[in-house]
Design a protein around this motif. Structure first.
Motif, PDB file in Angstrom:
ATOM      1  N   LEU A 182      -5.110   7.086  -9.481  1.00 57.48           N
ATOM      2  CA  LEU A 182      -5.951   6.655  -8.335  1.00 57.48           C
ATOM      3  C   LEU A 182      -6.076   5.204  -8.683  1.00 57.48           C
ATOM      4  O   LEU A 182      -6.124   4.510  -7.716  1.00 57.48           O
ATOM      5  CB  LEU A 182      -7.027   7.348  -8.321  1.00 57.48           C
ATOM      6  N   LEU A 183      -6.309   4.868  -9.916  1.00 59.75           N
ATOM      7  CA  LEU A 183      -6.782   3.307 -10.011  1.00 59.75           C
ATOM      8  C   LEU A 183      -5.517   2.479  -9.896  1.00 59.75           C
ATOM      9  O   LEU A 183      -5.736   1.547  -9.381  1.00 59.75           O
ATOM     10  CB  LEU A 183      -7.039   3.228 -11.700  1.00 59.75           C
ATOM     11  N   TRP A 233      -3.171   3.092  -7.800  1.00 58.11           N
ATOM     12  CA  TRP A 233      -2.797   3.268  -6.710  1.00 58.11           C
ATOM     13  C   TRP A 233      -3.665   2.113  -5.613  1.00 58.11           C
ATOM     14  O   TRP A 233      -3.118   1.495  -4.684  1.00 58.11           O
ATOM     15  CB  TRP A 233      -3.163   4.720  -6.023  1.00 58.11           C
ATOM     16  N   GLN A 234      -5.036   2.159  -5.910  1.00 62.08           N
ATOM     17  CA  GLN A 234      -5.705   1.332  -5.176  1.00 62.08           C
ATOM     18  C   GLN A 234      -5.402  -0.359  -5.573  1.00 62.08           C
ATOM     19  O   GLN A 234      -4.970  -0.636  -6.585  1.00 62.08           O
ATOM     20  CB  GLN A 234      -7.236   1.454  -5.487  1.00 62.08           C
ATOM     21  N   GLN A 235      -5.457  -1.021  -4.303  1.00 64.12           N
ATOM     22  CA  GLN A 235      -5.055  -2.372  -4.659  1.00 64.12           C
ATOM     23  C   GLN A 235      -6.030  -3.623  -4.414  1.00 64.12           C
ATOM     24  O   GLN A 235      -5.924  -4.434  -4.163  1.00 64.12           O
ATOM     25  CB  GLN A 235      -4.065  -2.458  -3.428  1.00 64.12           C
ATOM     26  N   PHE A 236      -7.203  -3.094  -4.815  1.00 60.38           N
ATOM     27  CA  PHE A 236      -8.344  -3.807  -4.598  1.00 60.38           C
ATOM     28  C   PHE A 236      -8.660  -4.735  -5.692  1.00 60.38           C
ATOM     29  O   PHE A 236      -9.063  -6.136  -5.556  1.00 60.38           O
ATOM     30  CB  PHE A 236      -9.661  -3.204  -4.198  1.00 60.38           C
ATOM     31  N   TRP A 241       0.822  -1.194  -0.019  1.00 57.26           N
ATOM     32  CA  TRP A 241      -0.051  -0.001  -0.150  1.00 57.26           C
ATOM     33  C   TRP A 241       0.997   1.185   0.022  1.00 57.26           C
ATOM     34  O   TRP A 241       1.660   1.404   0.870  1.00 57.26           O
ATOM     35  CB  TRP A 241      -0.921   0.093   1.234  1.00 57.26           C
ATOM     36  N   PRO A 268       0.886   8.590  -2.319  1.00 56.58           N
ATOM     37  CA  PRO A 268       0.608   8.279  -3.725  1.00 56.58           C
ATOM     38  C   PRO A 268       0.694   9.353  -4.644  1.00 56.58           C
ATOM     39  O   PRO A 268       0.572  10.393  -4.334  1.00 56.58           O
ATOM     40  CB  PRO A 268      -1.133   8.096  -3.342  1.00 56.58           C
TER      41      PRO A 268
END
Length: 179
Positions: free
Chosen positions: A69-70, A72-75, A28, A32
């Motif tokens: 942002l896309l 960065w997110q780790q989902f 994470w 960012p």
């Protein structure tokens, strides 16, 4: 002396910090890249009166911010078909930094203006190399071999750009930083 403009330029320098430096905790990112695009967008708004050509970059910020942002997110993993979109956004980023550093150099005087133009050139070379590695069909072994040198080069480029932009802020404020 223009402290407001100097603070805006400092914001750009910190934007480069967030863009190039990445500290992670359990995959994470704590710094960012999307925050860099936010800072760049705010700075462009603050400088476009002085440098009207910076307004050309305003439309670049939202897609680059959303893309970071896309990333960065780790989902979830981004689908493979977005690869060409990533290459197009990398080209947008290349133009963004070229134009931003060119406009910043116009705010500087003498050797600092030349240094900012060198920052622009180094940034373009670095981003081109990174885009080529992602876009070209290169084996994972070759990518792994290039990873450490590119990370080190990216860190050096980040420091070079940040120091130069901080010096510009000092010049705009009327206080020259020591070399």
């Amino acid at each position: 002396m223009n402290p407001e403009k100097a603070n805006t330029v400092r914001s750009i320098a910190w934007g480069y910090f967030f863009l190039y430096i990445n500290f992670s905790l359990n995959n994470w990112s704590l710094l960012p890249a999307w925050f860099a695009w936010y800072k760049f967008g705010r700075a462009i708004g603050g400088l476009k009166e002085t440098r009207p050509k910076l307004a050309l970059l305003e439309n670049f910020v939202p897609p680059l911010l959303i893309w970071s942002l896309l990333e960065w997110q780790q989902f979830f993993e981004l689908p493979g078909w977005l690869g060409p979109v990533g290459v197009m956004l990398s080209l947008m980023e290349l133009y963004f930094h070229f134009h931003l550093l060119t406009e910043l150099s116009a705010l500087a005087s003498g050797p600092l203006a030349q240094r900012l133009l060198r920052c622009r050139t180094v940034s373009v070379v670095m981003l081109t190399a990174m885009t080529a590695i992602v876009a070209l069909p290169i084996s994972q072994t070759a990518i792994a071999a290039l990873e450490l040198p590119l990370l080190l080069a990216g860190f050096v480029v980040c420091l070079y750009i940040m120091i130069s932009v901080f010096r510009l802020a000092g010049e705009l404020e009327g206080t020259e930083l020591e070399s």
